[in-house]
Structures are given as C-alpha cells and as structure tokens.
Design an enzyme around this catalytic site. Sequence first.
Site, short mmCIF file in Angstrom:
data_model
loop_
_atom_site.label_atom_id
_atom_site.label_comp_id
_atom_site.label_asym_id
_atom_site.label_seq_id
_atom_site.Cartn_x
_atom_site.Cartn_y
_atom_site.Cartn_z
N CYS A 66 0.77 -1.27 -0.09
CA CYS A 66 0.02 0.06 0.00
C CYS A 66 1.05 1.33 -0.09
O CYS A 66 1.58 1.48 0.96
CB CYS A 66 -0.92 -0.09 1.18
N CYS A 69 0.47 3.56 3.05
CA CYS A 69 0.94 3.07 4.24
C CYS A 69 2.37 3.35 4.23
O CYS A 69 3.04 3.45 5.33
CB CYS A 69 0.80 1.32 4.40
N CYS A 200 -34.34 -6.74 16.50
CA CYS A 200 -33.41 -6.71 15.50
C CYS A 200 -31.82 -6.64 15.95
O CYS A 200 -31.59 -5.84 16.73
CB CYS A 200 -33.52 -5.34 14.68
N CYS A 203 -29.88 -3.63 14.92
CA CYS A 203 -30.24 -2.31 15.82
C CYS A 203 -29.52 -2.74 17.26
O CYS A 203 -28.81 -1.55 17.84
CB CYS A 203 -31.88 -2.37 16.20
#
Length: 451
Positions: A66, A69, A200, A203
């Site tokens: 990367c 990075c 849920c 949730c």
Amino acid sequence: ALRETRNWRGLLSYFQPVLLGCSLVFMVQGFYSASDDVVELNPSNFNQEVLQSDSVWLIEFYAPWCGHCQSLTADWKKTATALKGIVKVGAVDADQHKSLGGQYSVRGFPTIKIFGANKNKPDDYQGGRSSQAIVDGALNALQTLVKDRMSGRSGGSDYSGGGGGSGSKKDVVELTDDNFDRLVLNSDEVWLVEFFAPWCGHCKSLEPEWAAAASAVKEQTKDKVHLGAVDATVHQGLASRYGIRGFPTIKIFKKGEEPEDYQGGRTRGDIIAGALDLFSDNAAPPELLEILNADVLKKTCDDYQLCVIAVLPHILDTGAAGRNGYLEVMMKMAEKYKKKMWGWLWTEAGAQMELEASLGIGGFGYPAMAAINARKMKFALLKGSFSETGIHEFLRDLSVGRGSTATVGGGALPIINSVEAWDGKDGELPVEDDYDLSDVDLDDNFGKDEL
C-alpha cells in the site's frame, strides 16, 4: 529419469541465489523493526499485548504493498517515539494476518484504530495523518480515559475525535407518537432519528454506537443537533408515516424540508462526522467578538480548538468604513471555515498591548492576524495580505498542519484590559481644554529686556 533429476538439481543450484534473494525481500517487507518504538502485532501476541493491557493503544493496520501505508511509516515511527511511555503504538501487517484485520472490520489501508478502555470496541481514528495530528488524537483518547476513571466509569470506549466517551443512553431522545411532532418537526434544529425494532440484531449492534455518538454530538454542537430513537414496533403510526420497512433505518429531519435517508456509516465516528457536517451546513457562522475583557478571550480560546484574532488599525486611521471593511472580510472567512468551529475575535491596535506583545505583533503592521491554540499555547501569524485570499491561504495551511508556529509569550494568555465596545462610529480626536485668560494679569512689559 536420472538425467532429469540431475537437470532439476542443476536448475535449483543455478537459481538458489535468486530464490534466497526473493526470500530476503519478503522477510524485510514489514515496515518496522525491533529498533523502532512501534510494536509489531500479530495473532500470537495481540491478545496479551493489547486486549489484556490497561494502556491506550494506537494501532495501524497496513499492507506492505500500500503506497499510503508506505508514506505513513515515517510519521508512525515518529508518533511512537513521541508517545513512548504514554500511549502504546502498534502495527499489524493485515495483508499477512488477515484474521486480525477481519476481526476489526479492516477494509482499507492504512486503517488506524484506538483501543481505549473497552478493548472489545476500538474506535476508528478520524484525524489527519501527520505525526502531530495522530499524537493529538491519542492524547485526546487518553484524556477521555482518565476522565472516565476519575468519574468512576470503566469499560467504556473512547471517541477519537475528542468528544464524549462511551456515551449514555440518556443523550438519545426517546421519540413517540405523542412527542415526535413537537420535538422534531417543530424544532429549528437538526435531528437524526433511528427507527428500530428491539428484536433486530443490527439495531442491537448499533445501540452503543448511537449512544456514544449522541453524547459526543450533544457536546460538540452545543446541543444543536439531536439524536433520537423510535421503537417502530410500538409506534407503528410513525413508522408507517415515514415508510419504514427495514431496521435500523436512520432519517435526517430539518425544519421545513422533507426527511431524507442517512447514507453514512454506522460507527460512532461516522455518525458523529455526519452530524457535524449537518450542523455546520445549517449553522450560522460563528460570532465575531470584540475583545472587551479577559473573559471574552479566555472563553473563546478555551471553548474552541483555535481562536482567530485580528488586531485592526486605530479607528482614527481607518474610520468606520475602513474598519467595517476589515470586519466584513473576517466574517466571510468565519462563514467559509464554520465547519472548523473556530472562535473569532478582534481588537483595536493599542487596546491590548500585552496581547500584541505575546503574539509578536509589536505595535506595527496593522491589520494583523494570529491563530492561537490555547491548549498548546502555540500561535501562528498571518504573513500574507489581510484579504480573503491571504487569510484563506493562512487558515487553509493551518487546517492541514502546515505553517510555522511559535509559543505564546509567557506561555499563557496575557493580561487583558477592560475596554468600551466600539460604537460603530468614526473616531474623534480628543478635544483640548480651552483656557480662559480673562482673569490673568499680564505685565505690559512682559517680554521686554530690563537693563
């Protein structure tokens, strides 16, 4: 067959130096060594070093290929050295140790996470990528941890943006069929409303993030943006009115506008960032205050990350029109940079000499401008023109960590004189006293030489 075996042995003998060289390349792909202050982390030591630690950890998840990075490496080493003995700094090669990256939902590189009091729920670091910005974020997390411990809270998590800790459900407003219109639709302020169902799973995962975000948003917007929640299984009328068909659904409510779906991420950092954007988009620009006494300066500089201070020429030098021109430029810049939520102040040249001296303005070169970080007692001076372009370039450089800074003279905010507020008028020259000489006896021979 024997001839083929001998041929393979010959090939292996020929390529052995090359293969050895390749293995060395792979061995040195890691960015950090034992001589660095960065702790290399992997699945074998992560639990003991990080999860069982009482320290705050700042951890970079990276991939050797990367480019971003690679660019971060020098600043990450510098950060580790600066925070040595204060905050632990680590790094995970998430390309090699995919299980660790997956455990913490790392989907891009580099990803920086702060492991605070609650090691099971690290926070995403949202700040700049310079060593100074990263150190500031780590110290904010450390400060939050200390405050939590002093107040008796433990096991919470830290918000890397500098506000709020693990949050409290009390900062999430419970909305119902009875109070929704009054609190939300009739409000002049912005609301983010979560429609949820108790059964849920998503949730339940969102609940601690929503609570932490509510606390941070309440503090950082001075209670101007609210986070609410509707149990859609109980208040089905509200759910039906807004077409809720899945959970959790988050909607944004602004006065006089149709509600819109929230499209941002679901971590506390994402929610806070979205709320702050909504706040700044809908908020008036910060107030531009004249420095009339010490309280004005202290409160502004204490409440905001930066306080931008202009020292304007004396009113006799500019008149009201000239001064208003300078103030108009400042107000335009306050509007332009209102998302930063900085404080804005001004004073007249000569009114606050100790302040001028502490900023190195020194009684000349008006108008002048400085930006003060009162937490660090550092300041930067405007070098360019006192214009929209000049001030924009100055503030833009500050906002990305560029520009030279110096320590405020004396290392503290200076003594501030109490002065009268400008009345908005042109200045008047001081009136000299008239002397009545009618009662004074003058010698007729005054001025004559006497022999």
